[in-house]
Design a protein around this motif. Structure first.
Motif, PDB file in Angstrom:
ATOM      1  N   GLU A  27       0.412   3.950  11.102  1.00  0.00           N
ATOM      2  CA  GLU A  27       1.423   4.656  10.318  1.00  0.00           C
ATOM      3  C   GLU A  27       0.960   4.967   8.896  1.00  0.00           C
ATOM      4  O   GLU A  27       1.250   6.044   8.367  1.00  0.00           O
ATOM      5  N   LEU A  28       0.236   4.040   8.271  1.00  0.00           N
ATOM      6  CA  LEU A  28      -0.234   4.280   6.905  1.00  0.00           C
ATOM      7  C   LEU A  28      -1.200   5.465   6.878  1.00  0.00           C
ATOM      8  O   LEU A  28      -1.111   6.332   6.006  1.00  0.00           O
ATOM      9  N   LEU A  29      -2.105   5.515   7.843  1.00  0.00           N
ATOM     10  CA  LEU A  29      -3.021   6.655   7.949  1.00  0.00           C
ATOM     11  C   LEU A  29      -2.245   7.957   8.138  1.00  0.00           C
ATOM     12  O   LEU A  29      -2.553   8.970   7.499  1.00  0.00           O
ATOM     13  N   ASP A  30      -1.262   7.915   9.021  1.00  0.00           N
ATOM     14  CA  ASP A  30      -0.468   9.111   9.291  1.00  0.00           C
ATOM     15  C   ASP A  30       0.267   9.591   8.043  1.00  0.00           C
ATOM     16  O   ASP A  30       0.337  10.795   7.793  1.00  0.00           O
ATOM     17  N   LYS A  31       0.800   8.669   7.259  1.00  0.00           N
ATOM     18  CA  LYS A  31       1.519   9.062   6.045  1.00  0.00           C
ATOM     19  C   LYS A  31       0.590   9.778   5.070  1.00  0.00           C
ATOM     20  O   LYS A  31       0.960  10.794   4.485  1.00  0.00           O
ATOM     21  N   VAL A  32      -0.603   9.252   4.894  1.00  0.00           N
ATOM     22  CA  VAL A  32      -1.556   9.910   3.993  1.00  0.00           C
ATOM     23  C   VAL A  32      -1.943  11.273   4.547  1.00  0.00           C
ATOM     24  O   VAL A  32      -1.898  12.286   3.837  1.00  0.00           O
ATOM     25  N   ARG A  33      -2.337  11.327   5.810  1.00  0.00           N
ATOM     26  CA  ARG A  33      -2.804  12.579   6.412  1.00  0.00           C
ATOM     27  C   ARG A  33      -1.713  13.639   6.507  1.00  0.00           C
ATOM     28  O   ARG A  33      -2.003  14.832   6.507  1.00  0.00           O
ATOM     29  N   ASN A  34      -0.454  13.214   6.568  1.00  0.00           N
ATOM     30  CA  ASN A  34       0.656  14.164   6.646  1.00  0.00           C
ATOM     31  C   ASN A  34       1.227  14.521   5.278  1.00  0.00           C
ATOM     32  O   ASN A  34       2.303  15.103   5.189  1.00  0.00           O
ATOM     33  N   GLY A  35       0.519  14.151   4.203  1.00  0.00           N
ATOM     34  CA  GLY A  35       0.937  14.532   2.855  1.00  0.00           C
ATOM     35  C   GLY A  35       2.110  13.753   2.315  1.00  0.00           C
ATOM     36  O   GLY A  35       2.788  14.206   1.400  1.00  0.00           O
ATOM     37  N   MET A  36       2.355  12.565   2.856  1.00  0.00           N
ATOM     38  CA  MET A  36       3.490  11.764   2.417  1.00  0.00           C
ATOM     39  C   MET A  36       3.059  10.711   1.403  1.00  0.00           C
ATOM     40  O   MET A  36       3.555   9.594   1.407  1.00  0.00           O
TER      41      MET A  36
ATOM     42  N   ALA B 289       0.828  -1.204   0.000  1.00  0.00           N
ATOM     43  CA  ALA B 289       0.000   0.000   0.000  1.00  0.00           C
ATOM     44  C   ALA B 289       0.865   1.258   0.000  1.00  0.00           C
ATOM     45  O   ALA B 289       0.566   2.223  -0.728  1.00  0.00           O
ATOM     46  N   GLU B 290       1.924   1.258   0.777  1.00  0.00           N
ATOM     47  CA  GLU B 290       2.825   2.419   0.806  1.00  0.00           C
ATOM     48  C   GLU B 290       3.417   2.684  -0.574  1.00  0.00           C
ATOM     49  O   GLU B 290       3.481   3.832  -1.021  1.00  0.00           O
ATOM     50  N   ARG B 291       3.838   1.617  -1.258  1.00  0.00           N
ATOM     51  CA  ARG B 291       4.403   1.762  -2.601  1.00  0.00           C
ATOM     52  C   ARG B 291       3.346   2.339  -3.551  1.00  0.00           C
ATOM     53  O   ARG B 291       3.618   3.272  -4.305  1.00  0.00           O
ATOM     54  N   MET B 292       2.133   1.797  -3.502  1.00  0.00           N
ATOM     55  CA  MET B 292       1.060   2.274  -4.378  1.00  0.00           C
ATOM     56  C   MET B 292       0.709   3.736  -4.084  1.00  0.00           C
ATOM     57  O   MET B 292       0.466   4.524  -5.005  1.00  0.00           O
ATOM     58  N   LEU B 293       0.702   4.112  -2.807  1.00  0.00           N
ATOM     59  CA  LEU B 293       0.386   5.487  -2.431  1.00  0.00           C
ATOM     60  C   LEU B 293       1.456   6.471  -2.900  1.00  0.00           C
ATOM     61  O   LEU B 293       1.154   7.628  -3.172  1.00  0.00           O
ATOM     62  N   ARG B 294       2.697   6.025  -2.995  1.00  0.00           N
ATOM     63  CA  ARG B 294       3.766   6.888  -3.521  1.00  0.00           C
ATOM     64  C   ARG B 294       3.629   7.063  -5.033  1.00  0.00           C
ATOM     65  O   ARG B 294       3.968   8.109  -5.572  1.00  0.00           O
ATOM     66  N   GLU B 295       3.127   6.015  -5.721  1.00  0.00           N
ATOM     67  CA  GLU B 295       3.114   5.988  -7.181  1.00  0.00           C
ATOM     68  C   GLU B 295       1.894   6.626  -7.823  1.00  0.00           C
ATOM     69  O   GLU B 295       1.961   7.063  -8.961  1.00  0.00           O
ATOM     70  N   ARG B 296       0.744   6.663  -7.132  1.00  0.00           N
ATOM     71  CA  ARG B 296      -0.464   7.211  -7.753  1.00  0.00           C
ATOM     72  C   ARG B 296      -1.358   7.846  -6.706  1.00  0.00           C
ATOM     73  O   ARG B 296      -1.284   7.511  -5.532  1.00  0.00           O
TER      74      ARG B 296
END
Length: 138
Positions: free
Chosen positions: A74-83, A45-52
């Motif tokens: 952590e996954l939620l935090d990465k999205v919410r923090n614009g990462m 999921a982290e890889r996919m979120l970085r790519e699209r």
């Protein structure tokens, strides 16, 4: 029948169970809810979120067994923090096995739009994606 024209939306489903992922993905596509991209692990999921960019996500959050129950947010935090490539404010629903007061507070702080308790039927996930897409299907 669709009540609104479908626009192509990319949504993310993070769930370890392959049959559930496939069922939801194929059904969402056939109903015109957009494309549900499947991730079996947080790392995928982290890889996919970085790519699209995604317009919504449903994420399974499992409770760790070491030292009691600790949910990995952590996954939620990465999205919410614009990462990620997605807008930080995308609608996110989570799937959990139990909803404690502390967890609900943590999810509310992260602007989680819906909490889905396990076990559930695939229809519940489709309803969550329907809500995110704005396409009414009945």
């Amino acid at each position: 029948m669709h009540d609104a024209p479908s626009r192509h939306l990319n949504m993310l489903l993070v769930e370890e169970q392959p049959l559930l992922r496939k069922t939801v993905s194929m059904t969402a596509r056939s109903l015109g809810l957009g494309t549900v991209h499947e991730a079996a692990t947080v790392q995928a999921a982290e890889r996919m979120l970085r790519e699209r960019a995604f317009q919504g996500a449903v994420i399974a959050i499992d409770c760790g067994v070491q030292n009691g129950c600790h949910y990995n947010l952590e996954l939620l935090d990465k999205v919410r923090n614009g990462m990620s490539a997605s807008d930080a404010a995308i609608p996110i629903a989570v799937m959990v096995d139990q909803a404690t007061t502390d967890l609900m507070r943590e999810l509310r702080d992260r602007q989680v739009s819906r909490v889905i308790l396990k076990p559930f039927r695939a229809k519940i996930l489709l309803e969550a994606f329907e809500q995110m897409s704005g396409v009414r299907v009945r």
